[in-house]
Structures are given as C-alpha cells and as structure tokens.
Design an enzyme around this catalytic site. Structure first.
Site, PDB file in Angstrom:
ATOM      1  N   GLU A 148      16.147 -37.250  18.324  1.00 22.94           N
ATOM      2  CA  GLU A 148      16.236 -36.198  17.389  1.00 22.94           C
ATOM      3  C   GLU A 148      15.265 -35.907  16.274  1.00 22.94           C
ATOM      4  O   GLU A 148      14.540 -36.802  16.005  1.00 22.94           O
ATOM      5  CB  GLU A 148      17.591 -36.365  16.508  1.00 22.94           C
ATOM      6  N   ASP A 168      19.226 -40.596  29.331  1.00 25.35           N
ATOM      7  CA  ASP A 168      19.925 -41.053  28.263  1.00 25.35           C
ATOM      8  C   ASP A 168      21.620 -40.896  28.717  1.00 25.35           C
ATOM      9  O   ASP A 168      21.837 -40.590  29.796  1.00 25.35           O
ATOM     10  CB  ASP A 168      19.807 -39.981  27.164  1.00 25.35           C
ATOM     11  N   HIS A 173      14.846 -31.496  20.391  1.00 21.43           N
ATOM     12  CA  HIS A 173      15.104 -32.949  20.696  1.00 21.43           C
ATOM     13  C   HIS A 173      14.781 -33.103  22.133  1.00 21.43           C
ATOM     14  O   HIS A 173      14.638 -32.286  22.926  1.00 21.43           O
ATOM     15  CB  HIS A 173      16.376 -33.472  20.405  1.00 21.43           C
ATOM     16  N   ASN A 201      16.729 -27.899  18.530  1.00 22.64           N
ATOM     17  CA  ASN A 201      16.136 -28.193  17.604  1.00 22.64           C
ATOM     18  C   ASN A 201      14.859 -29.122  17.973  1.00 22.64           C
ATOM     19  O   ASN A 201      14.112 -29.845  17.266  1.00 22.64           O
ATOM     20  CB  ASN A 201      17.039 -29.171  16.821  1.00 22.64           C
TER      21      ASN A 201
HETATM   22  C1  F6R Z   1      19.893 -34.544  28.620  1.00 22.69           C
HETATM   23  C2  F6R Z   1      19.319 -34.312  27.329  1.00 22.69           C
HETATM   24  C3  F6R Z   1      19.030 -33.424  26.341  1.00 22.69           C
HETATM   25  C4  F6R Z   1      18.844 -32.123  27.176  1.00 22.69           C
HETATM   26  C5  F6R Z   1      18.790 -31.104  25.946  1.00 22.69           C
HETATM   27  C6  F6R Z   1      18.759 -29.473  26.703  1.00 22.69           C
HETATM   28  O1  F6R Z   1      19.778 -35.876  29.401  1.00 22.69           O
HETATM   29  O2  F6R Z   1      18.736 -35.495  26.985  1.00 22.69           O
HETATM   30  O3  F6R Z   1      18.054 -33.749  25.472  1.00 22.69           O
HETATM   31  O4  F6R Z   1      17.761 -31.944  27.981  1.00 22.69           O
HETATM   32  O5  F6R Z   1      19.885 -30.980  25.006  1.00 22.69           O
HETATM   33  O6  F6R Z   1      19.923 -29.208  27.135  1.00 22.69           O
HETATM   34  P1  F6R Z   1      20.542 -28.034  28.120  1.00 22.69           P
HETATM   35  O7  F6R Z   1      19.680 -28.123  29.106  1.00 22.69           O
HETATM   36  O8  F6R Z   1      21.960 -28.089  28.256  1.00 22.69           O
HETATM   37  O9  F6R Z   1      19.982 -26.881  27.268  1.00 22.69           O
END
Ligand code: F6R
Length: 239
Positions: free
Chosen positions: A145, A69, A140, A138
C-alpha cells in the site's frame, strides 16, 4: 515499457491470455514459473486460459505458480480466501499439478516464517518468469500500500481502511475483512524476469494517469515498475 490500449475488457483479456500462453509455450521443456493476482481484472484472462487449456492449445503440466498475496488469517475454504478464488477461477479447471501451486498460507500458525519460506520457495524455483499483476485505485500492487516506505520481500501487511472499504463488497460487512495479509514485496515482484500489468475499469483512470507520468514514489507503489526493464501494460482505460 510497452503500453497497449484496448477498446474492451474482453479484447484486453484475450491479449493477456495470449501473452501468458506464448511465454509458457516458449519454455516447453523446463518448469515455467508464473506469478498470479486475484481481483476482478484477471478474471477474463483466466477464462481465456482455461479455454486454451481445454482445447489442447496450452499445457499447464510444467507450470509452477506463485500467487501474489492472501488475506491473513483466513481459512482456505473461506468463500473470500484467495486460495478459493484461484481454485474456483483457474486451478480447478486446468491441468496444473497441484503440487506446483503456491499461495501464501492464510492458515499458517506463524505468519512470519510463512513469509520467509514463501520468498525462499520463489528463489528455489529459479525465480518468476512472468509476473501478472493488477493495480489498486490507490496504486497498490498486491498488498503493498502507499506509505512512507515499502518492503522488498514477502511480508505481513496491515490493511489500510481504504483497502478494507474497497474489499468489503466481497464480505458481509467491513468487520469481516481480515486486518492483515501476506504479500510479496515490491522486490519479490521486481525480481520477476517479465511483468504484465493489467489496468481495467474507470476507477483506475486517475492512478493510471499518475503512473504514466513516470515519477517514482512510495506513495504510488505501482510507480516502481518504471525501474524494471521488461514490463508490458495492457489497459482498457482510455485517458
Ligand atoms: C490481487 C491484488 C490486488 C489487485 C488490485 C486490483 O491479488 O493483489 O492488488 O490486483 O486490488 O483489484 P481489481 O482487479 O479487483 O481491481
């Protein structure tokens, strides 16, 4: 699904890098297609991959990458772009051919056609061999989401207030967090031949418990991984 628990983030990261390296080495002559996330969780794995590359144990010259993303809109050189994150934390330090790096383009004029061509590029590459992902508190995955429905392909996602709040720590203020993102859909992720999910930190305890219960719901996008037949989960979250 294989689930492995580690006592430390460092050990989990070493194992994650080992898995990625072994998969790449298992396909030495052909182009290996690797899906990658940003975030705090994969940083240790990236440091280990750089180490392996520098010491000659791992060659990235035949690896093609697809990032999960990117914020939209955002300039590549914005300090918070995933483009910059990836070059700072991995691509700038390994022998990958830069033509083989794919990140949804936060600078695209037409976000819709960028999403379509990104999905097409994944298909043309032969599909993702190994998709590494993190998980949001959450549930995602990427910017998929929790919602009443999820989208299968790469698409434009509108950030929830919760995600903007969670990500504002990287920006000067919540107002500076872009409203949208370009993200692989759950289908793009589930089409990968193998998936490696990394779960790290206390903030993931509740969602990880929910994930392990195995119920599939769009209110927890990570739960869709239960539909895939080759998922490995590495976690330093004790539950
Ligand atoms: C990153 C992404 C997000 C993260 C998620 C966890 O490219 O798409 O979904 O994998 O938010 O983030 P961290 O690792 O910072 O807890």
């Amino acid at each position: 699904m294989e689930i492995k628990y580690f006592e430390s983030y460092e050990k989990m990261s070493e194992q994650a890098a080992e898995i990625v390296a072994n998969e790449i080495k298992a396909k030495p002559t052909k182009n290996f297609v690797l899906g990658l996330p940003t975030g705090s969780t994969p940083l240790g794995m990236y440091a280990n991959l750089i180490e392996k590359n520098k010491s000659g144990l791992l060659d990235f010259s035949k690896v093609t990458t697809f990032n999960l993303d990117e914020y939209y809109p955002i300039k590549h050189d914005n300090s918070q772009s995933y483009y910059k994150f990836m070059f700072d934390n991995l691509f700038g330090s390994i022998n990958i051919n830069h033509e083989n790096i794919n990140i949804p383009d936060g600078e695209a004029v037409d976000a819709g056609s960028e999403c379509e061509s990104y999905e097409e590029k994944i298909k043309k590459s032969g599909g993702i061999d190994l998709m590494v992902i993190g998980i949001g508190p959450n549930g995602h995955i990427g910017f998929n989401e929790p919602d009443n429905f999820l989208l299968p392909d790469t698409h434009i996602a509108v950030l929830t207030e919760e995600t903007k709040e969670a990500n504002k720590r990287f920006f000067d203020s919540v107002e500076q967090v872009p409203d949208k993102a370009l993200t692989m859909g759950m289908g793009s992720i589930l089409k990968a031949k193998k998936i490696l999910m990394l779960v790290s930190g206390k903030s993931k305890t509740e969602i990880f418990k929910k994930f392990l219960q195995g119920e599939i719901s769009t209110s927890n996008p990570s739960s869709f991984l239960h539909l895939h037949n080759d998922v490995t989960v590495l976690s330093d979250v004790g539950i």
